[in-house]
Design a protein around this motif. Structure first.
Motif, mmCIF file in Angstrom:
data_model
loop_
_atom_site.group_PDB
_atom_site.id
_atom_site.type_symbol
_atom_site.label_atom_id
_atom_site.label_comp_id
_atom_site.label_asym_id
_atom_site.label_seq_id
_atom_site.Cartn_x
_atom_site.Cartn_y
_atom_site.Cartn_z
ATOM 1 N N VAL A 49 -9.946 45.741 38.986
ATOM 2 C CA VAL A 49 -11.202 46.419 39.294
ATOM 3 C C VAL A 49 -11.151 46.890 40.736
ATOM 4 N N ILE A 50 -11.630 48.113 40.970
ATOM 5 C CA ILE A 50 -11.736 48.585 42.366
ATOM 6 C C ILE A 50 -13.121 49.184 42.591
ATOM 7 N N HIS A 51 -13.576 49.056 43.812
ATOM 8 C CA HIS A 51 -14.794 49.727 44.256
ATOM 9 C C HIS A 51 -14.328 50.967 45.010
ATOM 10 N N ASP A 52 -14.299 52.075 44.316
ATOM 11 C CA ASP A 52 -13.807 53.333 44.880
ATOM 12 C C ASP A 52 -14.953 54.022 45.620
ATOM 13 N N SER A 82 -8.706 39.891 36.832
ATOM 14 C CA SER A 82 -9.018 38.894 35.810
ATOM 15 C C SER A 82 -8.311 37.577 36.120
ATOM 16 N N SER A 83 -8.778 36.536 35.498
ATOM 17 C CA SER A 83 -8.214 35.182 35.614
ATOM 18 C C SER A 83 -8.237 34.641 37.041
ATOM 19 N N GLY A 84 -9.079 35.203 37.878
ATOM 20 C CA GLY A 84 -9.193 34.718 39.253
ATOM 21 C C GLY A 84 -7.975 34.976 40.111
ATOM 22 N N ALA A 85 -7.128 35.907 39.707
ATOM 23 C CA ALA A 85 -5.919 36.219 40.482
ATOM 24 C C ALA A 85 -6.316 36.695 41.875
ATOM 25 N N VAL A 111 -16.898 42.622 30.571
ATOM 26 C CA VAL A 111 -16.560 42.266 31.951
ATOM 27 C C VAL A 111 -17.770 42.516 32.842
ATOM 28 N N LYS A 112 -18.177 41.485 33.561
ATOM 29 C CA LYS A 112 -19.260 41.623 34.535
ATOM 30 C C LYS A 112 -18.635 41.573 35.925
ATOM 31 N N ILE A 113 -18.915 42.611 36.715
ATOM 32 C CA ILE A 113 -18.394 42.702 38.080
ATOM 33 C C ILE A 113 -19.508 42.257 39.023
ATOM 34 N N GLN A 114 -19.178 41.335 39.908
ATOM 35 C CA GLN A 114 -20.167 40.788 40.830
ATOM 36 C C GLN A 114 -19.729 41.004 42.273
ATOM 37 N N ASN A 115 -20.678 40.857 43.182
ATOM 38 C CA ASN A 115 -20.440 40.969 44.636
ATOM 39 C C ASN A 115 -20.156 42.388 45.086
ATOM 40 N N ILE A 116 -20.770 43.372 44.484
ATOM 41 C CA ILE A 116 -20.592 44.747 44.946
ATOM 42 C C ILE A 116 -21.361 44.871 46.262
ATOM 43 N N SER A 117 -20.671 45.288 47.316
ATOM 44 C CA SER A 117 -21.266 45.239 48.653
ATOM 45 C C SER A 117 -22.241 46.379 48.949
ATOM 46 N N GLN A 132 -16.335 37.123 27.076
ATOM 47 C CA GLN A 132 -17.162 37.385 28.249
ATOM 48 C C GLN A 132 -16.393 36.903 29.474
ATOM 49 N N MET A 133 -16.324 37.743 30.501
ATOM 50 C CA MET A 133 -15.683 37.305 31.747
ATOM 51 C C MET A 133 -16.392 37.922 32.938
ATOM 52 N N SER A 134 -16.270 37.248 34.071
ATOM 53 C CA SER A 134 -16.835 37.750 35.324
ATOM 54 C C SER A 134 -15.704 37.905 36.339
ATOM 55 N N ILE A 135 -15.781 38.967 37.125
ATOM 56 C CA ILE A 135 -14.807 39.209 38.181
ATOM 57 C C ILE A 135 -15.578 39.462 39.469
ATOM 58 N N ASP A 136 -15.297 38.671 40.483
ATOM 59 C CA ASP A 136 -15.904 38.852 41.786
ATOM 60 C C ASP A 136 -15.059 39.808 42.611
ATOM 61 N N LEU A 137 -15.715 40.731 43.276
ATOM 62 C CA LEU A 137 -14.985 41.656 44.150
ATOM 63 C C LEU A 137 -14.768 41.020 45.508
ATOM 64 N N SER A 138 -13.630 41.301 46.085
ATOM 65 C CA SER A 138 -13.303 40.876 47.467
ATOM 66 C C SER A 138 -13.231 42.138 48.305
#
Length: 172
Positions: free
Chosen positions: A115-118, A140-143, A55-61, A165-171
């Motif tokens: 995923v959370i940015h704690d 996951s799955s763009g939910a 899992v690749k996490i993207q958009n970490i602020s 392989q998957m990518s998850i963008d943080l909001s």
């Protein structure tokens, strides 16, 4: 005197006609074994990738806090109670705007990832008075979050036991 005893011992053991023949046959066997190993295709011993969910996490602020990534096997506790109900949880310090996680030893089946940015290290996704998240999150799955957190089935994906392989963008 000791030299004489050693000489007699070794000369007696090499005087047998069987010993050189056994030694020669053993040497030939080792030679053919080594030659056969050299002739094997090199990809026969190549290291292959281990089955895992990457899992690749993207958009970490920002670099404050940690990123927690949790994989769930069922809807129980998804997504908010990952410390209690997730089958696997990984946490990493933040360095840059991306993070990566590798979940190994995952059996084939249906899963969902939260995923959370704690940012304050409290082990949960902080929310404001109205229940809107104050820290980064992703699934996951763009939910996506609408009026509430997505359900397990919204974030569900099928894992076949290979390398995923998957990518998850943080909001935020």
């Amino acid at each position: 005197m000791l030299n004489n005893l050693l000489f007699k011992f070794f000369s007696q053991n090499t005087s047998h006609s069987e010993s050189p023949r056994i030694s020669r046959k053993f040497s030939q066997l080792l030679f053919w074994l080594a030659l056969s190993l050299v002739c094997l295709p090199s990809n026969g011993f190549a290291q292959t990738e281990c089955p895992s969910v990457n899992v690749k996490i993207q958009n970490i602020s920002n670099n404050t806090g940690v990123i927690a990534c949790a994989i769930f096997e069922s809807e129980e506790g998804f997504p908010g109670k990952f410390l209690k109900y997730a089958s696997k949880v990984m946490i990493t310090q933040i360095s840059g705007t991306d993070a990566s996680f590798e979940f190994s030893d995952v059996l084939p089946g249906k899963y969902a990832i939260a995923v959370i940015h704690d940012e304050n290290y409290n082990g949960e996704l902080d929310k404001n008075f109205f229940g809107v998240p104050k820290e980064g999150y992703g699934f996951s799955s763009g939910a996506e979050v609408t009026l509430s957190a997505p359900s397990f089935s919204d974030a569900e994906f099928l894992y076949d036991g290979g390398v995923l392989q998957m990518s998850i963008d943080l909001s935020y």
